[in-house]
Enzyme design. Sequence first.
Site, short mmCIF file in Angstrom:
data_model
loop_
_atom_site.label_atom_id
_atom_site.label_comp_id
_atom_site.label_asym_id
_atom_site.label_seq_id
_atom_site.Cartn_x
_atom_site.Cartn_y
_atom_site.Cartn_z
N ASP A 77 112.74 17.10 26.38
CA ASP A 77 112.24 17.27 25.02
C ASP A 77 110.71 17.14 25.09
OD1 ASP A 77 112.14 17.70 22.33
OD2 ASP A 77 113.07 15.83 21.75
N ARG A 137 102.05 22.87 22.15
CA ARG A 137 101.98 21.59 21.44
C ARG A 137 101.03 20.62 22.14
NH1 ARG A 137 108.30 20.26 19.69
NH2 ARG A 137 108.72 22.29 18.73
#
Length: 435
Positions: A254, A311
Amino acid sequence: MRTHAPLLALAGCTALVLSLTSPAQAAAGPGGPAPRGLARGTLPAGDGWGSAGTGTTGGAAAAPEHVYTVTTWAGFKAALAADTGGAPRIVRVVGTLDAAEAGCAAFEADGYDFARYLADYDPAVWGRDTPVSGPQEDLRAASARNQAASVTAYVPAHTTVVGAGPHAGITGGSLQIRNADNVIVRNLTLESPLDCFPQWDPTDGATGAWNSEYDAMVVHGSTHVWIDHNTFTDGRHPDSSLPRHYGEIFQQHDGELDVVRGADHVTVSWNVFADHDKTLMIGNSDGAAATDAGRLRVTLHHNLFTGVVERAPRVRFGQVDAYNNHYVVRKDRPYAYSFGIGHESRLYAEKNAFTLPAGVGAGRILKKWKDAPVTAVGNRVNGRPVDLIAVHNAEVPEETLRPGAGWTPVLRTRVDDPRAVPALVAARAGAGRLR
């Protein structure tokens, strides 16, 4: 003759007591003496959002009986869970703690069979229009709960977690700084947790996707947090090593760091974020205004982002100050974007350095997810000054960004010329670099 207070023993860890006559010797654990300034260091005044208000001191004021040295994951969790009555604590990590040493099989619920799971939910059998359900999905979820209970560690308020020596770290663990105030994490190499039981979602995108859990670190609803001189990496298990099932990568990672759900006053400094896909998210939902509006104030400075896909960070709601970071886009890794402009975000990106390979345009550095103003000034790409907003709007006119975040950062202790940032960050960022 030396006089010592009693020692407190915990499973896999020892509470260290400072000698009345020789603190440095008494603090020595299996990894040698802990530099007193490192274990008891505090965030300097004016150093980013984490220094606002009461500042961030972590466990700096810990009494001797609340200073722990740990050499195992079980000992680490025990030290974090020890009852200090809310008093500050220091947890010194010696060596590498393996949160999943027993392997994935140790977490499997009785009856779970991955081969059976693949057969039951093969799109040719199950289709792509309905989320999976049934016995094997239930057993996968039960297995995932077993792993979560084992690999998740909760860091309480007024705590400093620090690597003792240049080779301290955690593999396979997820540090959760959840609803806690005043936390410091420094000098650790954090190898991303590997989700043993990703869930197949046939409805995710056009062809379905495997979705995983476990960020290496999560700041959730917490305030006054300093994350400094750590190395975040996929380590032994890069995405390129993961198999494919149903034609999609069996994604077992993740994020590396998430700052979410009302977290506030966070400084992230002198870290390395390496070789990861979804790297750093600030705000995890457009619908979280009740907790996130007016919060998620985060400073990112002097960090190295190398070989990351996206990100770095992606931002929702927060006033995020990103300055003097170095972003290295590598030819051997995919690249989507660096700064994600999201719902009601207010990103201020100044004097960062970007190193891009041939074929990757500067217009990709910014990515518009939702309409929100952004300030990007003084940044350099391959050594040359570039107006990131103007270049983005020229190269991606369908995602036109608005300049002017509407605020100006003031909590900075030093701002370097972006031309000096690559060498400076290369020499000083990451675990093992503290002196």
